[in-house]
Motif scaffolding. Structure first.
Motif, short mmCIF file in Angstrom:
data_model
loop_
_atom_site.label_atom_id
_atom_site.label_comp_id
_atom_site.label_asym_id
_atom_site.label_seq_id
_atom_site.Cartn_x
_atom_site.Cartn_y
_atom_site.Cartn_z
N VAL A 142 11.45 14.23 -8.68
CA VAL A 142 10.33 13.44 -8.22
C VAL A 142 10.63 11.99 -8.62
CG1 VAL A 142 8.06 12.98 -8.94
CG2 VAL A 142 8.60 15.19 -8.66
N GLN A 143 11.10 11.76 -9.84
CA GLN A 143 11.49 10.14 -9.95
C GLN A 143 12.41 9.68 -9.14
OE1 GLN A 143 12.52 10.25 -14.26
NE2 GLN A 143 10.39 10.37 -14.79
N LEU A 144 13.50 10.32 -8.73
CA LEU A 144 14.66 10.08 -7.78
C LEU A 144 14.24 9.67 -6.43
CD1 LEU A 144 17.85 11.51 -9.44
CD2 LEU A 144 17.39 9.19 -9.50
N VAL A 145 13.14 10.62 -5.95
CA VAL A 145 12.64 10.84 -4.80
C VAL A 145 11.86 9.54 -4.47
CG1 VAL A 145 11.43 12.02 -3.32
CG2 VAL A 145 13.05 13.43 -4.23
N LYS A 146 11.11 9.17 -5.58
CA LYS A 146 10.43 8.13 -5.46
C LYS A 146 11.06 6.78 -5.30
CE LYS A 146 8.89 5.66 -8.52
NZ LYS A 146 8.81 4.22 -9.20
N ARG A 147 12.24 6.80 -6.03
CA ARG A 147 12.88 5.37 -6.14
C ARG A 147 13.55 5.38 -4.46
NH1 ARG A 147 14.38 6.97 -11.66
NH2 ARG A 147 13.31 5.29 -12.84
N VAL A 148 13.93 6.45 -4.19
CA VAL A 148 14.61 6.43 -2.80
C VAL A 148 13.33 5.73 -1.67
CG1 VAL A 148 15.55 7.76 -0.89
CG2 VAL A 148 16.41 7.99 -3.10
N ALA A 149 12.43 6.67 -1.92
CA ALA A 149 11.13 6.14 -1.05
C ALA A 149 10.81 4.65 -1.05
CB ALA A 149 9.87 7.24 -1.32
N VAL A 150 10.62 4.22 -2.22
CA VAL A 150 10.16 2.68 -2.48
C VAL A 150 11.43 1.96 -1.93
CG1 VAL A 150 9.94 0.85 -4.10
CG2 VAL A 150 8.95 3.34 -4.41
N ALA A 151 12.58 2.45 -2.00
CA ALA A 151 13.78 1.43 -1.52
C ALA A 151 13.72 1.22 0.13
CB ALA A 151 14.99 2.11 -1.92
N LEU A 152 13.40 2.39 0.57
CA LEU A 152 13.37 2.55 2.05
C LEU A 152 12.13 1.78 2.57
CD1 LEU A 152 13.99 6.16 2.85
CD2 LEU A 152 15.62 4.46 3.19
N ILE A 153 11.05 2.02 2.06
CA ILE A 153 9.91 0.92 2.07
C ILE A 153 10.22 -0.27 2.13
CG2 ILE A 153 7.63 0.44 1.61
CD1 ILE A 153 6.97 3.40 0.63
N ILE A 154 10.77 -0.76 1.26
CA ILE A 154 11.05 -2.31 0.96
C ILE A 154 12.22 -2.71 2.34
CG2 ILE A 154 12.06 -3.97 -0.49
CD1 ILE A 154 11.26 -2.42 -2.93
N VAL A 155 13.05 -1.82 2.55
CA VAL A 155 14.00 -2.04 3.32
C VAL A 155 13.39 -2.12 4.83
CG1 VAL A 155 15.91 -1.17 4.66
CG2 VAL A 155 15.96 -1.10 2.40
N VAL A 156 12.44 -1.26 5.06
CA VAL A 156 11.77 -1.48 6.39
C VAL A 156 10.88 -2.55 6.52
CG1 VAL A 156 10.14 -0.04 7.98
CG2 VAL A 156 11.98 1.10 6.74
N ALA A 157 10.15 -2.97 5.50
CA ALA A 157 9.32 -3.98 5.42
C ALA A 157 9.99 -5.49 5.67
CB ALA A 157 8.37 -4.08 4.05
N VAL A 158 11.24 -5.47 4.67
CA VAL A 158 11.82 -6.65 5.10
C VAL A 158 12.44 -6.83 6.57
CG1 VAL A 158 13.92 -7.98 4.37
CG2 VAL A 158 12.54 -6.85 2.54
N ALA A 159 12.83 -5.67 7.09
CA ALA A 159 13.38 -5.79 8.37
C ALA A 159 12.54 -5.97 9.43
CB ALA A 159 14.00 -4.36 8.78
N SER A 160 11.11 -5.49 9.19
CA SER A 160 10.07 -5.69 10.05
C SER A 160 9.97 -7.21 10.04
CB SER A 160 9.01 -5.03 9.65
OG SER A 160 9.22 -3.72 9.71
N LEU A 190 0.90 -1.12 -0.05
CA LEU A 190 0.02 0.18 0.06
C LEU A 190 0.96 1.26 0.07
CD1 LEU A 190 -3.06 1.15 0.20
CD2 LEU A 190 -2.60 0.86 2.62
N ALA A 191 1.79 1.25 0.80
CA ALA A 191 2.94 2.45 0.81
C ALA A 191 3.52 2.61 -0.59
CB ALA A 191 3.88 2.26 1.94
N VAL A 192 3.94 1.41 -1.30
CA VAL A 192 4.58 1.50 -2.52
C VAL A 192 3.46 2.27 -3.61
CG1 VAL A 192 5.46 0.28 -4.44
CG2 VAL A 192 6.29 -0.01 -2.22
N VAL A 193 2.26 1.86 -3.38
CA VAL A 193 1.48 2.32 -4.45
C VAL A 193 1.26 3.82 -4.18
CG1 VAL A 193 -1.15 2.29 -5.00
CG2 VAL A 193 -0.09 0.01 -4.67
N ALA A 194 1.01 4.16 -2.84
CA ALA A 194 1.05 5.48 -2.77
C ALA A 194 2.09 6.40 -3.25
CB ALA A 194 0.69 5.66 -1.08
#
Length: 361
Positions: free
Chosen positions: A127-145, A94-98
């Protein structure tokens, strides 16, 4: 009521709760879509986030429903573990979709199919680079959780932290190039060195910046090839950016003609042709005599267009038009090579004899 019956009843309640929560999620998405008819970001978010929202609410509802079973059973721990993983996965989805929806909506605001799109291209790159950073952080946090939900993971984490000094040195040496490219990608995005759709000359190749990622840049060449370069290339190697300050591009068409060419007529014809051509952007036009040597007179026509492809087509059209003009109206002005014919000159001598010498002229 025996244990088996209570277990099946608990599972049935959990399934019903999950289905009901999923239906509620679908209804929430439908309501947001209807309320957001005038707000594109809400409508798009509701449409794309419908499934992850329903899954997220269903897994939460199933966990709450299963907690009503207060007795200890072998199925509880693996069931709650699987539901927790699913909850984290749906939440990350859901966060990646947002993040993707926000990017798409912002990109629609910064369109590059306009005449002067320098600022729009800069914003799109960021915008494109910030989105890629945000998606990478979301995935890292999700895997760590997810990893933290594994029994014993915290104890293992303590031992990892104890050797963090050695691991940080090894990881730093191993990831030095990757980290350099990541920081170079961020530097490119926020220092406005290059932007998406910029016209550049790299490695003696002419092309447009097609994509900028955290680690590499894709350059679309004029013949549809893609040149993929690391981000550090654009922070350490000189390159030409033709659209750094404006979106229009200037190009030249060069000619070698005979000395008898009528420049006034050629200049007026070329000016009328360029100004009536649909690819000319109205910025730059000039016809200049650049050289006169030996058998040729050189001149060039400067023109400008809004993109590299349009400039190439415009230069070809100007070249064809002026070649046709010279062949049709002034064939004597076409380039030709002049050569002097040798001739004999008789030089009288004082003793009455004559000497012969060959000269040119």
């Amino acid at each position: 009521m025996n244990i088996s019956t209570s277990v099946w009843l608990t599972l049935a309640v959990a399934v019903v709760a999950a289905v009901a929560a999923a239906v509620v999620g679908e209804l929430v998405a439908l309501g947001v879509r209807r309320l957001g008819r005038n707000h594109e970001i809400l409508a798009t978010l509701a449409q794309r986030g419908r499934r992850p929202l329903a899954g997220f609410m269903a897994t939460l509802a199933a966990q709450w429903a299963l907690k009503i079973y207060s007795q200890t059973a072998d199925w509880q721990q693996p069931t709650f573990f699987a539901l927790t993983l699913l909850t984290v996965a749906f939440g990350a989805w859901l966060a990646v979709v947002a993040a993707n929806v926000v990017q798409d909506v912002l990109l629609l605001r910064y369109r590059i199919d306009v005449k002067d799109n320098r600022r729009q291209r800069q914003r799109r790159t960021q915008v494109q680079l910030v989105k890629r950073v945000a998606v990478a952080l979301i995935i890292v946090v999700a895997v760590a959780s997810m990893l933290l939900t594994i029994p014993g993971a915290r104890g293992a984490g303590a031992s990892v932290l104890a050797s963090a000094g050695l691991l940080s040195v090894v990881a730093g040496l191993a990831a030095q190039t990757s980290l350099a490219n990541i920081f170079a990608g961020l530097q490119i995005a926020f220092t406005d060195g290059i932007r998406v759709d910029d016209v550049v000359v790299v490695e003696e190749e002419w092309g447009n910046i097609e994509d900028i990622t955290l680690t590499y840049v894709v350059v679309k060449l004029w013949d549809q090839r893609r040149l993929i370069l690391p981000s550090t290339y654009f922070t350490t190697t000189p390159f030409a950016n033709w659209t750094r300050n404006s979106s229009d591009i200037i190009g030249s068409v060069d000619f070698d003609v005979d000395w008898t060419v009528p420049f006034d007529e050629v200049r007026s014809h070329a000016e009328a042709f360029v100004k009536d051509h649909p690819l000319w952007n109205g910025q730059t036009y000039a016809l200049q005599v650049t050289d006169a040597r030996n058998s040729f007179v050189s001149f060039r026509v400067l023109v400008s267009a809004d993109s590299g492809g349009e400039l190439f087509d415009l230069r070809c059209a100007v070249r064809e038009e002026l070649v046709a003009l010279l062949r049709r109206e002034h064939p004597g002005a076409l380039p030709k090579v002049r050569m002097d014919t040798p001739r004999a000159v008789h030089i009288p001598q004082q003793d009455g004899h004559r000497a012969t010498r060959t000269v040119t002229g």
